[in-house]
Design a protein around this motif. Structure first.
Motif, mmCIF file in Angstrom:
data_model
loop_
_atom_site.group_PDB
_atom_site.id
_atom_site.type_symbol
_atom_site.label_atom_id
_atom_site.label_comp_id
_atom_site.label_asym_id
_atom_site.label_seq_id
_atom_site.Cartn_x
_atom_site.Cartn_y
_atom_site.Cartn_z
ATOM 1 N N ILE A 153 0.855 -1.180 0.000
ATOM 2 C CA ILE A 153 0.000 0.000 0.000
ATOM 3 C C ILE A 153 0.894 1.233 0.000
ATOM 4 N N HIS A 154 0.761 2.055 -1.008
ATOM 5 C CA HIS A 154 1.610 3.237 -1.114
ATOM 6 C C HIS A 154 1.010 4.389 -0.303
ATOM 7 N N LEU A 155 1.738 4.812 0.721
ATOM 8 C CA LEU A 155 1.299 5.895 1.585
ATOM 9 C C LEU A 155 2.234 7.090 1.439
ATOM 10 N N THR A 156 1.680 8.285 1.624
ATOM 11 C CA THR A 156 2.503 9.480 1.681
ATOM 12 C C THR A 156 3.271 9.477 3.013
ATOM 13 N N PRO A 157 4.331 10.298 3.142
ATOM 14 C CA PRO A 157 5.047 10.366 4.420
ATOM 15 C C PRO A 157 4.128 10.683 5.601
ATOM 16 N N THR A 158 3.186 11.577 5.397
ATOM 17 C CA THR A 158 2.278 11.937 6.481
ATOM 18 C C THR A 158 1.367 10.778 6.844
ATOM 19 N N GLU A 159 0.823 10.098 5.836
ATOM 20 C CA GLU A 159 -0.046 8.952 6.104
ATOM 21 C C GLU A 159 0.721 7.859 6.844
ATOM 22 N N PHE A 160 1.972 7.645 6.456
ATOM 23 C CA PHE A 160 2.780 6.619 7.117
ATOM 24 C C PHE A 160 2.991 6.971 8.587
ATOM 25 N N GLU A 161 3.357 8.215 8.860
ATOM 26 C CA GLU A 161 3.560 8.634 10.248
ATOM 27 C C GLU A 161 2.281 8.484 11.069
ATOM 28 N N LEU A 162 1.150 8.836 10.469
ATOM 29 C CA LEU A 162 -0.128 8.730 11.161
ATOM 30 C C LEU A 162 -0.456 7.275 11.471
ATOM 31 N N LEU A 163 -0.256 6.387 10.499
ATOM 32 C CA LEU A 163 -0.536 4.971 10.720
ATOM 33 C C LEU A 163 0.373 4.391 11.795
ATOM 34 N N VAL A 164 1.666 4.721 11.762
ATOM 35 C CA VAL A 164 2.596 4.198 12.757
ATOM 36 C C VAL A 164 2.193 4.632 14.157
ATOM 37 N N MET A 165 1.802 5.888 14.301
ATOM 38 C CA MET A 165 1.414 6.368 15.625
ATOM 39 C C MET A 165 0.185 5.633 16.142
ATOM 40 N N LEU A 166 -0.799 5.451 15.278
ATOM 41 C CA LEU A 166 -2.015 4.732 15.690
ATOM 42 C C LEU A 166 -1.710 3.265 15.991
ATOM 43 N N ALA A 167 -0.950 2.616 15.093
ATOM 44 C CA ALA A 167 -0.684 1.185 15.236
ATOM 45 C C ALA A 167 0.238 0.886 16.415
ATOM 46 N N SER A 168 1.038 1.863 16.831
ATOM 47 C CA SER A 168 1.941 1.659 17.966
ATOM 48 C C SER A 168 1.192 1.567 19.288
ATOM 49 N N SER A 169 -0.055 2.023 19.298
ATOM 50 C CA SER A 169 -0.893 1.944 20.504
ATOM 51 C C SER A 169 -2.239 1.333 20.132
ATOM 52 N N PRO A 170 -2.244 0.046 19.777
ATOM 53 C CA PRO A 170 -3.487 -0.566 19.294
ATOM 54 C C PRO A 170 -4.609 -0.505 20.335
ATOM 55 N N LYS A 171 -5.800 -0.258 19.831
ATOM 56 C CA LYS A 171 -7.032 -0.175 20.627
ATOM 57 C C LYS A 171 -7.062 1.020 21.582
ATOM 58 N N THR A 172 -6.028 1.852 21.532
ATOM 59 C CA THR A 172 -5.979 3.036 22.388
ATOM 60 C C THR A 172 -6.494 4.239 21.605
ATOM 61 N N VAL A 173 -7.421 4.981 22.213
ATOM 62 C CA VAL A 173 -7.983 6.152 21.536
ATOM 63 C C VAL A 173 -7.007 7.312 21.639
ATOM 64 N N GLU A 182 1.638 15.631 17.289
ATOM 65 C CA GLU A 182 2.780 14.725 17.161
ATOM 66 C C GLU A 182 3.085 14.327 15.719
ATOM 67 N N VAL A 183 2.067 14.261 14.857
ATOM 68 C CA VAL A 183 2.314 13.902 13.460
ATOM 69 C C VAL A 183 2.566 15.146 12.618
ATOM 70 N N TRP A 184 1.755 16.195 12.854
ATOM 71 C CA TRP A 184 1.880 17.419 12.044
ATOM 72 C C TRP A 184 2.737 18.492 12.697
ATOM 73 N N ASP A 185 3.093 18.301 13.965
ATOM 74 C CA ASP A 185 3.859 19.304 14.706
ATOM 75 C C ASP A 185 3.089 20.613 14.849
ATOM 76 N N TRP A 186 1.786 20.522 14.957
ATOM 77 C CA TRP A 186 0.964 21.716 15.169
ATOM 78 C C TRP A 186 0.385 21.660 16.577
ATOM 79 N N ALA A 187 0.252 22.827 17.174
ATOM 80 C CA ALA A 187 -0.425 22.920 18.462
ATOM 81 C C ALA A 187 -1.813 23.518 18.313
ATOM 82 N N ASP A 188 -2.157 23.959 17.105
ATOM 83 C CA ASP A 188 -3.411 24.662 16.863
ATOM 84 C C ASP A 188 -4.528 23.670 16.573
ATOM 85 N N ALA A 189 -5.495 23.578 17.465
ATOM 86 C CA ALA A 189 -6.576 22.601 17.317
ATOM 87 C C ALA A 189 -7.485 22.906 16.140
ATOM 88 N N SER A 190 -7.353 24.085 15.526
ATOM 89 C CA SER A 190 -8.189 24.411 14.372
ATOM 90 C C SER A 190 -7.868 23.526 13.177
#
Length: 226
Positions: A153-173, A182-190
């Motif tokens: 599955i070809h993922l962009t760098p951002t998609e890969f980082e997002l998947l790794v973060m989610l998969a590293s904590s399975p079943k954790t919200v 942590e993935v985008w390095d943004w603090a702005d909730a907007s």
């Protein structure tokens, strides 16, 4: 840095601001010129308008990413989630809707380049790190490859980082705000809508069963059973 934008006022304003930030910038005014410039320059990142003469930004993205993966921030004149999902689906890493602030554009580009650098450093520092195997999903962090069954599955760098973060904590919200920070390095909730759009893009590529939505909170990775 390459800017592909056919509106002269916008192209000039972006180029001037990025130059003031210290980047060397070239501007292309149509889709075909953008593809040629990307091949010739091998830029660190590309700011790309969706609506272009010749071929549109989606086709430009497909052609560029087929040649050499490069971070792409896509600009769209319509606040239409379908356009955003299609853009992410063909290989854009991020998007902004016109009109936008130059300060945010610069911040997003810097964050995007940090993600790419972080990914390269992680791959170099852990060449023998074993892949994460979860059911029929395999995430190879060292090679930055993802498989579902035997299909890569070809993922962009951002998609890969997002998947790794989610998969590293399975079943954790994980909250949208935490993912954004942590993935985008943004603090702005907007920017949490950006998280939602990338999750939808991941589901399109990997299947809708892997990521569970917790309404009003965030997302959790659900390991497949087979």
């Amino acid at each position: 840095m390459l800017v592909v934008e056919d509106e002269p006022t916008i192209a000039t304003a972006i180029a001037q601001r990025l130059s003031a930030e210290g980047w060397r910038v070239e501007v292309a005014r149509d889709g075909l010129s953008g593809v040629d410039a990307a091949v010739r320059l091998r830029p660190d990142a590309i700011v790309l308008d969706v609506m272009l003469p010749g071929i549109d930004g989606l086709e430009v993205t497909r052609r560029i990413q087929a040649e050499q993966p490069v971070p792409i921030l896509m600009l769209t004149a319509r606040d239409d989630e379908t356009d955003m999902l299609v853009g992410l689906g063909v290989g854009a890493d991020d998007y902004m809707t016109k009109p936008f602030s130059m300060r945010e554009l610069v911040a997003r580009l810097k964050a995007l380049l940090r993600r790419v650098d972080r990914a390269a450093q992680a791959a170099a520092s852990s060449p023998s790190e074993p892949p994460m195997a979860m059911g029929d999903v395999t995430v190879d962090r060292a090679q930055r490859r993802v498989y579902r069954g035997s299909d890569e599955i070809h993922l962009t760098p951002t998609e890969f980082e997002l998947l790794v973060m989610l998969a590293s904590s399975p079943k954790t919200v994980l909250t949208r705000e935490r993912l954004l920070a942590e993935v985008w390095d943004w603090a702005d909730a907007s920017g949490t809508r950006t998280v939602d759009s990338h999750i939808k893009a991941l589901r399109r590529k990997l299947g809708s069963d892997l990521i569970r939505t917790v309404h009003g909170v965030g997302y959790a990775f659900e390991p497949p059973t087979a």
